[in-house]
Design an enzyme around this catalytic site. Structure first.
Site, PDB file in Angstrom:
ATOM      1  N   GLU A 187      18.375  12.581 -24.789  1.00  0.00           N
ATOM      2  CA  GLU A 187      19.559  12.035 -24.122  1.00  0.00           C
ATOM      3  C   GLU A 187      19.158  11.233 -22.876  1.00  0.00           C
ATOM      4  O   GLU A 187      19.693  10.159 -22.614  1.00  0.00           O
ATOM      5  CB  GLU A 187      20.522  13.167 -23.743  1.00  0.00           C
ATOM      6  CG  GLU A 187      21.818  12.627 -23.163  1.00  0.00           C
ATOM      7  CD  GLU A 187      22.718  13.727 -22.618  1.00  0.00           C
ATOM      8  OE1 GLU A 187      22.892  14.767 -23.289  1.00  0.00           O
ATOM      9  OE2 GLU A 187      23.231  13.544 -21.506  1.00  0.00           O
ATOM     10  N   CYS A 288      29.732  17.237 -18.296  1.00  0.00           N
ATOM     11  CA  CYS A 288      30.604  17.427 -19.456  1.00  0.00           C
ATOM     12  C   CYS A 288      31.369  18.747 -19.348  1.00  0.00           C
ATOM     13  O   CYS A 288      30.819  19.757 -18.927  1.00  0.00           O
ATOM     14  CB  CYS A 288      29.730  17.357 -20.696  1.00  0.00           C
ATOM     15  SG  CYS A 288      29.974  18.621 -21.870  1.00  0.00           S
TER      16      CYS A 288
HETATM   17  S1  SF4 Z   1      30.698  17.785 -25.420  1.00  0.00           S
HETATM   18 FE1  SF4 Z   1      29.072  17.938 -23.836  1.00  0.00          FE
HETATM   19  S2  SF4 Z   1      27.538  19.380 -24.675  1.00  0.00           S
HETATM   20 FE2  SF4 Z   1      28.841  18.657 -26.359  1.00  0.00          FE
HETATM   21  S3  SF4 Z   1      27.745  16.912 -27.225  1.00  0.00           S
HETATM   22 FE3  SF4 Z   1      29.200  16.122 -25.726  1.00  0.00          FE
HETATM   23  S4  SF4 Z   1      28.036  15.969 -23.844  1.00  0.00           S
HETATM   24 FE4  SF4 Z   1      26.875  17.289 -25.187  1.00  0.00          FE
END
Ligand code: SF4
Length: 402
Positions: A187, A288
């Site tokens: 990422e 997130c």
């Molecule tokens: S919701 Fe958050 S943890 Fe899940 S894939 Fe997306 S960025 Fe990653």
């Protein structure tokens, strides 16, 4: 490179897909049967608690598959249905979970091999379908696949795209992006590919080193050695730290990302004065929700009286490792496993201690009544958690019989 213009043109191409193919209903049933768990539903309904024999399981109130991962896996399944005869590739693990990745292999989805840190795209032919995983792909990879005339199915989580947009904003103002993450994590590689100037800091300690350099200067050589592989080409700490913006790998420890943001805000304020802060520092909230919820739930769980903690998720899963960190900090015996098969035979577990290699622990389950905390990372299906819990029940039942 104008990454924004490239992305815009890619998004308007007929070869680019990021919304699925209309097979949601069929795929949802399939996913439910393969990954959902009745036992986990039962525990959830029972206030995240289940007692069987002398074992009490306490589940974290948020754990497992996040919606970004669910979406990516569903899109990968849909892709197979939509392109039944085409060769399908994926540029990396769709998510950091061995069972999900194996299931895709069984569906004849090929994984691009990595040789000496380089991905071998020579196997990909014109017209092949290529899936980009939930944590995205670098702009160079997208470019290459576009040039090869591949059909691109982009499952990048919108939260990750949000970070990319933040980095674009830094670039527009000629700011250096300070990315809180692991420089070799997929990422972060993808995120840094959108930046012009960037520096990746792993933790608060590294961030403090950088902040100190901003305020007091230091050895340029030492700086560059310390951050080998973690900065953009030609990065000069004496020039490129005058204007900085904060970005993050979405799965880092939320509290640490916040501390790092505040640290650089204070540093720039000290160096340039409060009136000039906006000309030297930019920060947007890009943590997130799913990561935040899972970490908060873990902080709640470790307040309970636990005999041990089982943390389930891929060994290269960053968010799972952070969950493990939280229990280790509380000195709770904590076992990070990636699948139920790591438990047993007998009273042993093969687990990965924090920052160490896999090891086997004998007699890991204490005698008598025990309370076991359980959580799992954002890439772990409930079914895997169920299997691990069932193994613990079986093991303890066998110990009583003996
Ligand atoms: S919701 Fe958050 S943890 Fe899940 S894939 Fe997306 S960025 Fe990653």
């Amino acid at each position: 490179m104008d990454t924004k213009a490239f992305k815009r043109s890619l998004h308007s191409s007929d070869n680019y897909h990021r919304k699925g193919f209309g097979h949601e209903a069929e795929v949802a049933t399939q996913l439910q049967s393969e990954y959902q768990s009745d036992l986990i539903q039962e525990i959830r309904a029972n206030n995240y608690r289940l007692q069987r024999g002398n074992v009490t399981i306490l589940l974290a109130e948020a754990f497992g598959f996040c919606w970004g991962v669910e979406r990516a896996v569903a899109m990968a399944y849909e892709t197979r249905q939509h392109f039944p005869t085409e060769q399908i590739w994926i540029t990396n693990e769709i998510i950091h979970n061995p069972s999900v990745n194996q299931r895709l292999r069984d569906m004849q989805v090929g994984f691009i091999e990595v040789e000496k840190d380089q991905k071998d795209f020579s196997v990909v032919a014109s017209g092949d379908v290529v899936i980009l995983p939930a944590f995205g792909a670098s702009v160079q990879e997208m470019q290459l696949l576009n040039e090869k005339n591949c059909k691109i199915v982009d499952t990048t989580c919108p939260w990750v795209s949000k970070v990319w947009n933040t980095v674009e904003k830094h670039k527009k103002r000629d700011y250096t992006s300070i990315i809180h993450g692991k420089y070799n994590h997929e990422e972060t590689i993808a995120t840094s590919s959108f930046a012009d100037k960037y520096l990746v800091v792993l933790n608060l300690k590294q961030a403090e080193y950088v902040a100190n350099y901003i305020l007091n200067g230091g050895s340029r050589e030492e700086f560059l050695t310390k951050f080998t592989h973690a900065h953009s080409a030609g990065f000069d700490p004496d020039k490129d730290l005058e204007q900085v913006g904060i970005a993050n790998q979405t799965t880092m420890l939320k509290s640490e990302t916040e501390q790092i943001g505040k640290l650089f805000e204070r540093t720039m304020m000290k160096k340039y004065g409060p009136g000039e802060l906006n000309n030297h520092f930019q920060s947007f909230n890009t943590i997130c929700d799913a990561t935040q919820e899972r970490q908060d739930a873990m902080f709640g769980l470790v307040e309970e009286k636990l005999d041990l903690m089982v943390v389930i998720g891929g060994f290269n899963s960053s968010n799972t490792t952070h969950l493990q960190e939280i229990s280790v900090e509380r000195s709770i015996p904590s076992y990070h496993i990636d699948c139920a098969e790591r438990i047993g035979p007998g009273n042993q577990v093969e687990h990965k201690p924090l920052h160490r290699e896999l090891e086997v622990k004998e007699n890991w389950l204490p005698d008598g009544e025990i309370v076991v905390g359980v959580t799992s990372g954002a890439s772990t299906p409930d079914k895997v958690v169920e299997d691990a819990i069932e193994r613990i029940f079986e093991l303890k039942a066998a110990m009583v019989v003996v």
